[in-house]
Structure formats: C-alpha cells, structure tokens
Design a protein around this motif. Structure first.
Motif, PDB file in Angstrom:
ATOM      1  N   LEU A 316      -9.519   0.203  -3.773  1.00 22.12           N
ATOM      2  CA  LEU A 316      -9.645  -0.578  -2.645  1.00 22.12           C
ATOM      3  C   LEU A 316      -8.241  -0.650  -1.971  1.00 22.12           C
ATOM      4  N   LEU A 317      -7.327  -1.148  -2.896  1.00 25.74           N
ATOM      5  CA  LEU A 317      -5.797  -1.488  -2.363  1.00 25.74           C
ATOM      6  C   LEU A 317      -5.201  -0.387  -2.243  1.00 25.74           C
ATOM      7  N   HIS A 318      -5.316   0.723  -2.973  1.00 27.79           N
ATOM      8  CA  HIS A 318      -4.265   1.923  -3.062  1.00 27.79           C
ATOM      9  C   HIS A 318      -4.445   2.598  -2.009  1.00 27.79           C
ATOM     10  N   PRO A 319      -3.473   3.234  -1.386  1.00 30.21           N
ATOM     11  CA  PRO A 319      -2.094   2.982  -1.715  1.00 30.21           C
ATOM     12  C   PRO A 319      -1.445   1.771  -0.688  1.00 30.21           C
ATOM     13  N   THR A 320      -0.817   0.625  -1.295  1.00 29.89           N
ATOM     14  CA  THR A 320      -0.560  -0.401  -0.494  1.00 29.89           C
ATOM     15  C   THR A 320       0.822   0.163   0.341  1.00 29.89           C
ATOM     16  N   PRO A 321       0.847  -0.727   1.263  1.00 31.32           N
ATOM     17  CA  PRO A 321       2.478  -0.718   2.038  1.00 31.32           C
ATOM     18  C   PRO A 321       3.471  -0.483   1.472  1.00 31.32           C
ATOM     19  N   ALA A 322       3.448  -0.906  -0.154  1.00 30.55           N
ATOM     20  CA  ALA A 322       4.815  -0.709  -0.824  1.00 30.55           C
ATOM     21  C   ALA A 322       5.028   0.753  -1.041  1.00 30.55           C
ATOM     22  N   VAL A 323       4.174   1.376  -1.053  1.00 32.04           N
ATOM     23  CA  VAL A 323       4.205   2.863  -1.525  1.00 32.04           C
ATOM     24  C   VAL A 323       3.793   4.022  -0.381  1.00 32.04           C
ATOM     25  N   CYS A 324       3.362   3.423   0.747  1.00 26.05           N
ATOM     26  CA  CYS A 324       2.752   4.438   1.723  1.00 26.05           C
ATOM     27  C   CYS A 324       3.310   3.848   3.058  1.00 26.05           C
ATOM     28  N   GLY A 325       2.862   2.590   3.400  1.00 25.57           N
ATOM     29  CA  GLY A 325       3.256   2.153   4.764  1.00 25.57           C
ATOM     30  C   GLY A 325       2.080   1.343   5.331  1.00 25.57           C
ATOM     31  N   SER A 326       2.491   0.946   6.763  1.00 25.51           N
ATOM     32  CA  SER A 326       1.626   0.305   7.442  1.00 25.51           C
ATOM     33  C   SER A 326       1.313   0.706   8.703  1.00 25.51           C
ATOM     34  N   PRO A 327       0.278   0.822   9.542  1.00 22.58           N
ATOM     35  CA  PRO A 327      -0.962   0.895   8.863  1.00 22.58           C
ATOM     36  C   PRO A 327      -1.254   2.187   7.809  1.00 22.58           C
ATOM     37  N   ARG A 328      -2.000   2.051   6.875  1.00 23.04           N
ATOM     38  CA  ARG A 328      -2.176   2.965   5.869  1.00 23.04           C
ATOM     39  C   ARG A 328      -2.283   4.415   6.120  1.00 23.04           C
ATOM     40  N   ASP A 329      -3.273   4.671   7.202  1.00 20.63           N
ATOM     41  CA  ASP A 329      -3.464   5.893   7.520  1.00 20.63           C
ATOM     42  C   ASP A 329      -2.455   6.639   8.470  1.00 20.63           C
ATOM     43  N   ARG A 330      -1.942   6.000   9.398  1.00 22.67           N
ATOM     44  CA  ARG A 330      -0.984   6.540  10.166  1.00 22.67           C
ATOM     45  C   ARG A 330       0.181   6.888   9.339  1.00 22.67           C
ATOM     46  N   ALA A 331       0.542   5.698   8.405  1.00 21.69           N
ATOM     47  CA  ALA A 331       1.911   6.178   7.355  1.00 21.69           C
ATOM     48  C   ALA A 331       1.788   7.316   6.582  1.00 21.69           C
ATOM     49  N   ALA A 332       0.286   7.420   5.877  1.00 21.44           N
ATOM     50  CA  ALA A 332       0.071   8.645   5.110  1.00 21.44           C
ATOM     51  C   ALA A 332       0.335   9.898   6.059  1.00 21.44           C
ATOM     52  N   GLU A 333      -0.068   9.872   7.369  1.00 24.97           N
ATOM     53  CA  GLU A 333       0.074  11.204   8.037  1.00 24.97           C
ATOM     54  C   GLU A 333       1.464  11.574   8.243  1.00 24.97           C
ATOM     55  N   LEU A 334       2.407  10.389   8.490  1.00 29.32           N
ATOM     56  CA  LEU A 334       3.820  10.749   8.700  1.00 29.32           C
ATOM     57  C   LEU A 334       4.327  11.150   7.443  1.00 29.32           C
ATOM     58  N   ILE A 335       3.768  10.623   6.236  1.00 30.78           N
ATOM     59  CA  ILE A 335       4.468  11.380   5.038  1.00 30.78           C
ATOM     60  C   ILE A 335       4.123  12.650   4.861  1.00 30.78           C
ATOM     61  N   ARG A 336       2.964  13.249   5.196  1.00 32.63           N
ATOM     62  CA  ARG A 336       2.371  14.559   5.146  1.00 32.63           C
ATOM     63  C   ARG A 336       3.530  15.366   5.914  1.00 32.63           C
TER      64      ARG A 336
END
Length: 414
Positions: A316-336
């Motif tokens: 439920l928690l993973h990945p938190t903003p500590a390792v991904c970002g905020s908001p989670r989905d948008r941050a994950a998109e930028l990481i990719r």
C-alpha cells in the motif's frame, strides 16, 4: 497475538524451523545457501536457507491477496506445533507493476548462518563506470526542476521527484555477497539485508545486499510502525563541520518541505486502516555512518488487524515520496523519462511477513545488486523547488559511501 508469534519477535536467540521436516538438499551442499536470506535489525534477526516454495509473482497491488492465498493453501504443521508461524521472505521491486520475489524458505533461525566467507567482499581488479555520469545526473536534476515548475499550471502539480544514479562495477573474479553483507555492519542501527533474486545471466544468483536506515512498515499484532527518512546531508569527519551540517539540515526549509511530503503521504494512506495514528509535529535528526537524515516515527494501531498483513501494508505504501516523489504516479512517470535504466529492486522493499500477518519491510537503500563478477550500486536524492543540481549530486555521492567502503572502493572522483 498468538504466543508463538510473540516469541518470534522477543527471543533473538530462538532457533526456528518452519515448513515441516524438509531436509537440506544433499545433492549439492551449497544449494541451501543459494537462496539464503538475511535481515539483521536492532529489533529482530532473521536468517533463512533454502527455498521450499515460491510465492507466485505479481504486481504490488495483488501482494496482499496472493500472500493470503499462499498461506491458506499451505497449512500449518500437524497439531499447530510450529515454533514460528510460516514465513514469506524476499523483495518488492521499485516499479509497482513489476514482479516481486518472495518465497517460503526451508529453514529459518534468529541466529546467523555461517557461510564460507572469502577474505574480502571485493575481488582484486575492478572497473567502475558511473551510469549516468555526475554531469549527466546534474543535467537530469535541472530538467526535473523545469518539469516541477511547468507542472504548476496543471491540475496535478508535481511537488517532488526522486532521481537516482548508479555505479557499475566489473571484476576479474566473483563478488562475495555474504562477505559484503558482513562488511556492512559498520552501521549497527541500519537494517542489513541479503536477498536472493533468482539466477541471473550465466546462471549466477542475483542478490540484493545493503544496509537500509529506513523502515517502511512493521506490523506486530495491531501495532504498526513506519519511520520514513527524507532530507539528507553528507556527514564530515570534522566534528564541528559535522555538527554544522546536522543543524543546517534540521533548519532547512527545502529539506523540511521534502520530508513533510513523505510523512503526509504515509499518514493519509494508513489512516483508513487505523483506530489510532500519530506522529510528532516535526522531524528529528537520524544519523548513519555517512549521512544525516530527517526522520519521523509514525505509530498506530490497526482497527481490524486480521484484515491486513504487513505485506499488504508495505504494498500500500510503496513507493513513498522518499524514493519516488509526489504525487506518486506523476513522479514515477518523470523517473521513467529522466533515468536511463530500470531500478529493479533498488528503492523497492525487502522484508518478511508470516501467516499471522506480522512482518517488517525496509526500503531497499544503500545497496548493491551483485551477480557473479558484476555489481551495481544505486543512490538517489529528492528534487523539490529549491534543489541545487550540484548539491543533489553530492548527496548521492555520500549515499554511495556505505557500500563502497565495504567494497574497499574510493568514489571520490565519480
């Protein structure tokens, strides 16, 4: 809570056997060590050997249901005489859609296994490649800041994105993952882990080895605990400079904002499951051998503990903003978009859960993936408005140091 589960937490020298009387494979004596799992924390030491049955892999969203089905299909020993509830140990990858790696071991104990360590965790000659280079990483941080500013015009602005970089090490002989695990004990407060991930290229076992300072979630009966870290500063061997770095971090507006995003996200996700959930009004300093961090201890009690396991809470928690970002989905998109590689299990979670639903999961940080003569190290930094690309690159350099020192490598020029 069942008394046997309590014993598992409170008796660090308790020998534990699970899975009935399955013998250690005899056809190849080292086979049991191929799937050796180790987790050593101030609260609990768990060491397993062999693999009796693997959990069918899948994405994070299905982990809780898969674990429940697994334990329901794998009944307890006759008469319920197991010293400990049945266990699943392993790792969750960074990407929520990728397959995890969890399994029921053949043997488990709270005393460390004694593998045949080589003299050193670092084989002779090594070739080190920064992927990406420091300059390319700083450029990516600059691009992330542009994206963060541009997102303010949209309906869902990005407040933070965590960008990582890696070091690839190649050697003339195989790395010894067990010796690396041993040599990471310089940080006694960290959770040292060694997790098998299955065979890699050439048939050698892939292993994730590290010493994480960050607890994602633990569950012990109805009690839950999370201790997120966000906001970091590199330590100095000079005592006055080290103290100045700590105090600068504690009073940094940029780092406190970054940290606040993490705490808020965790509290929001846990609140629907809890009858009580609390956190102090501000972060505290947390130190490792090489870094200062801002940390917040979040404690709570589950409203219906029988309905949610430690594994499900971790997913439920993973990945938190500590390792991904905020908001989670948008941050994950930028990481990719901005990172040129797959993180794999770096910045995922490592840990265990049992049939009673208890368990503990740690963020997979300060780690290396080791496979034969290759090792890959990772380190990341949280990018928010006010971040400086050079300072963020310095932060990743500091985070590399825990594993590099254990390997006898100087990263000063990378």
């Amino acid at each position: 809570m069942d008394a046997r589960a309590t014993d598992f937490w409170s008796s660090p020298d308790l020998a534990v056997q699970i899975g009935g009387d399955a013998p250690t494979p005899q056809d190849r004596p080292e086979a049991a060590m191929d799937w050796a799992f180790g987790l050593a924390t101030p609260e609990l030491r768990l060491f397993t050997t062999g693999v009796q049955r693997r959990l069918p892999s899948g994405p994070a969203a299905t982990l809780g249901e898969r674990a429940r089905r697994f334990f329901s299909e794998y009944p307890a020993a006759a008469g319920g005489l197991e010293v400990s509830p049945r266990l699943l140990v392993g790792a969750i990858p960074f990407d929520r859609e990728q397959d995890d790696c969890l399994f029921l071991p053949e043997r488990a104990a709270n005393r460390a296994w004694s593998p045949p360590f080589h003299r050193t965790s670092s084989p002779g000659s090594r070739r080190i490649t920064a992927e990406p280079s420091r300059a390319v990483y700083q450029d990516a941080v600059g691009k992330a800041l542009v994206c963060i500013r541009a997102s303010r015009e949209g309906a869902q602005p990005v407040d933070k994105v965590v960008l990582s970089r890696s070091l690839r090490l190649e050697a003339d002989a195989s790395f010894d993952a067990f010796a690396l695990w041993r040599d990471l004990q310089a940080d006694p407060s960290a959770a040292r882990f060694l997790v098998p991930l299955g065979p890699g290229r050439g048939g050698a076992m892939r292993r994730l080895v590290g010493a994480s300072p960050e607890l994602l979630i633990s569950r012990r009966g109805a009690a839950i605990l999370s201790h997120p870290l966000a906001g970091s500063s590199r330590r100095s061997p000079d005592l006055s400079e080290d103290e100045a770095a700590a105090q600068a971090l504690l009073t940094s507006d940029k780092d406190r904002r970054e940290h606040g995003l993490v705490v808020e996200a965790i509290m929001d996700l846990l609140a629907p499951w809890c009858s009580d959930l609390r956190a102090p009004p501000g972060p505290a300093l947390v130190s490792t051998r090489t870094m200062w961090h801002l940390g917040t201890r979040i404690e709570g009690r589950l409203r219906r503990p029988d309905e949610v396991s430690a594994a499900e809470l971790a997913a439920l928690l993973h990945p938190t903003p500590a390792v991904c970002g905020s908001p989670r989905d948008r941050a994950a998109e930028l990481i990719r978009k901005l990172e040129a590689y797959d993180r794999g299990f770096y910045a995922g979670a490592v840990g265990w859960t049992n049939a009673a639903g208890d368990g503990a999961w740690y963020v997979a940080l300060r780690c290396a993936e080791v496979c034969g003569r290759a090792a890959r190290l990772y380190a990341g930094a949280g990018i928010v408005e006010g971040s400086d690309p050079a300072a963020e690159a310095d932060e990743t350099s500091g985070k590399f140091q825990a594993v590099l020192r254990a390997l006898g490598v100087d990263e000063a020029s990378l």
